[in-house]
Design an enzyme around this catalytic site. Structure first.
Site, mmCIF file in Angstrom:
data_model
loop_
_atom_site.group_PDB
_atom_site.id
_atom_site.type_symbol
_atom_site.label_atom_id
_atom_site.label_comp_id
_atom_site.label_asym_id
_atom_site.label_seq_id
_atom_site.Cartn_x
_atom_site.Cartn_y
_atom_site.Cartn_z
ATOM 1 N N GLU A 1 -79.121 8.139 -58.340
ATOM 2 C CA GLU A 1 -80.376 8.305 -59.073
ATOM 3 C C GLU A 1 -81.217 7.035 -59.032
ATOM 4 O O GLU A 1 -82.416 7.079 -58.749
ATOM 5 C CB GLU A 1 -80.088 8.688 -60.521
ATOM 6 C CG GLU A 1 -81.350 8.880 -61.353
ATOM 7 C CD GLU A 1 -81.065 9.242 -62.798
ATOM 8 O OE1 GLU A 1 -82.016 9.366 -63.577
ATOM 9 O OE2 GLU A 1 -79.863 9.381 -63.140
ATOM 10 N N HIS B 1 -95.784 3.574 -43.326
ATOM 11 C CA HIS B 1 -94.527 4.164 -43.751
ATOM 12 C C HIS B 1 -94.005 5.082 -42.655
ATOM 13 O O HIS B 1 -94.739 5.508 -41.763
ATOM 14 C CB HIS B 1 -94.715 4.925 -45.058
ATOM 15 C CG HIS B 1 -94.950 4.029 -46.232
ATOM 16 N ND1 HIS B 1 -95.067 4.491 -47.523
ATOM 17 C CD2 HIS B 1 -95.083 2.680 -46.316
ATOM 18 C CE1 HIS B 1 -95.262 3.482 -48.345
ATOM 19 N NE2 HIS B 1 -95.285 2.378 -47.638
ATOM 20 N N GLU C 1 -93.166 8.153 -42.545
ATOM 21 C CA GLU C 1 -93.782 9.479 -42.423
ATOM 22 C C GLU C 1 -95.056 9.424 -41.575
ATOM 23 O O GLU C 1 -95.270 10.263 -40.696
ATOM 24 C CB GLU C 1 -94.107 10.048 -43.815
ATOM 25 C CG GLU C 1 -92.890 10.308 -44.680
ATOM 26 C CD GLU C 1 -92.490 9.125 -45.534
ATOM 27 O OE1 GLU C 1 -91.825 9.325 -46.559
ATOM 28 O OE2 GLU C 1 -92.848 7.983 -45.170
ATOM 29 N N CYS D 1 -93.987 9.068 -50.717
ATOM 30 C CA CYS D 1 -94.789 8.526 -51.810
ATOM 31 C C CYS D 1 -96.082 9.331 -51.911
ATOM 32 O O CYS D 1 -96.358 10.205 -51.091
ATOM 33 C CB CYS D 1 -95.086 7.049 -51.577
ATOM 34 S SG CYS D 1 -96.174 6.737 -50.149
ATOM 35 N N CYS E 1 -98.356 8.953 -48.754
ATOM 36 C CA CYS E 1 -97.827 9.655 -47.580
ATOM 37 C C CYS E 1 -97.943 11.163 -47.749
ATOM 38 O O CYS E 1 -98.222 11.883 -46.793
ATOM 39 C CB CYS E 1 -96.374 9.257 -47.339
ATOM 40 S SG CYS E 1 -96.188 7.606 -46.636
#
Length: 262
Positions: free
Chosen positions: A103, A139, A141, A169, A172
């Site tokens: 997590e 990034h 992506e 994010c 992105c």
């Protein structure tokens, strides 16, 4: 995208007596001794120091420039952005650390993106590999569509499947929405090991918009981790056993994702 991680007496009285003693010692130092110290200082600093006494010396750089009032200060050094790394197989240590579906993912400041591209039409062929970034430039992506699939043919049908260490994010997600809207014959499926900062409203809005644009968002099950290990990792024919709480963490993230997309 790095994950949600990380998300960050009394003063002593001045010693006047000691200061006076030091001043007296300096005052009593013989002139020859002072001149000798200056000569030694010139030898240690080299020609540049001698020239600086006669004319204007070049301004100090780096750490020396931060030395003021006898205090040493380090000046920040601007580093170039990290480059996107593209390859076929991931180091097994990186996979086990970066893809672990914990997590709170402290220290995981990269995004790993494993991709499969299947296309139909115009003698097209499939592609497979991975990208990684360190959130200093583009990034992973966005870099995928810059370095792996920069061209788009409307006559070809594309099925793009990603297995990513964390979900996109907000920036992105917005970029992916634009790409999906422009490339009508492309389907994108994203399997995420973790959700990136899923409590932030802009992240939730970005994931909703991404799903609304036709992207299939899924959390990685234990069987998906095994698949990535077998397909994208330099495993040296070793088998991968998911960590003890892998299923439990999947259930947790799947519930969070369902709440966001409902």
């Amino acid at each position: 995208m790095a994950d949600k991680k990380e998300g960050k007496g009394a003063r002593r009285a001045p010693v006047k007596q000691k200061e006076k003693k030091v001043e007296k010692k300096v005052e009593k130092a013989p002139e020859k001794e002072a001149e000798k110290e200056k000569e030694e200082e010139k030898v240690e600093k080299g020609p540049a120091a001698a020239e600086g006494q006669e004319g204007s010396a070049a301004p100090p750089e780096g750490a020396a420039a931060g030395e003021e009032n006898g205090e040493f200060k380090l000046e920040p050094i601007e580093l170039p952005p990290f480059e996107i790394i593209v390859g076929e197989k991931i180091n097994p240590f990186f996979f086990k650390f970066q893809f672990k579906n914990v997590e709170y993912s402290s220290g995981r400041n990269k995004t790993f993106l494993c991709f499969l591209v299947d296309s139909q039409g115009n003698n097209s062929t499939g592609m497979r590999g991975y990208l990684e970034d360190e959130h200093a430039g583009a990034h992973a992506e966005e870099a995928f569509f810059q370095q792996v699939l920069p061209e788009y043919d409307p006559a070809v049908r594309y099925l793009v499947t990603w297995y990513v260490s964390s979900s996109p994010c907000a920036a992105c997600a917005a970029k992916l929405v634009e790409i999906l809207q422009a490339r009508k014959t492309m389907r994108l499926v994203i399997y995420c090991a973790r959700l990136f900062m899923w409590e932030e409203p802009e992240i939730e809005a970005g994931l909703k918009a991404l799903a609304g644009a036709g992207c299939k968002l899924r959390m990685m099950k234990p069987s998906d981790f095994v698949y990535v290990w077998d397909t994208f990792v330099e495993n040296e024919e070793e088998t991968f056993t998911p960590w003890e709480d892998c299923q439990e963490n999947y259930d947790y993230y799947q519930e969070r994702l369902s709440d966001i997309l409902k």
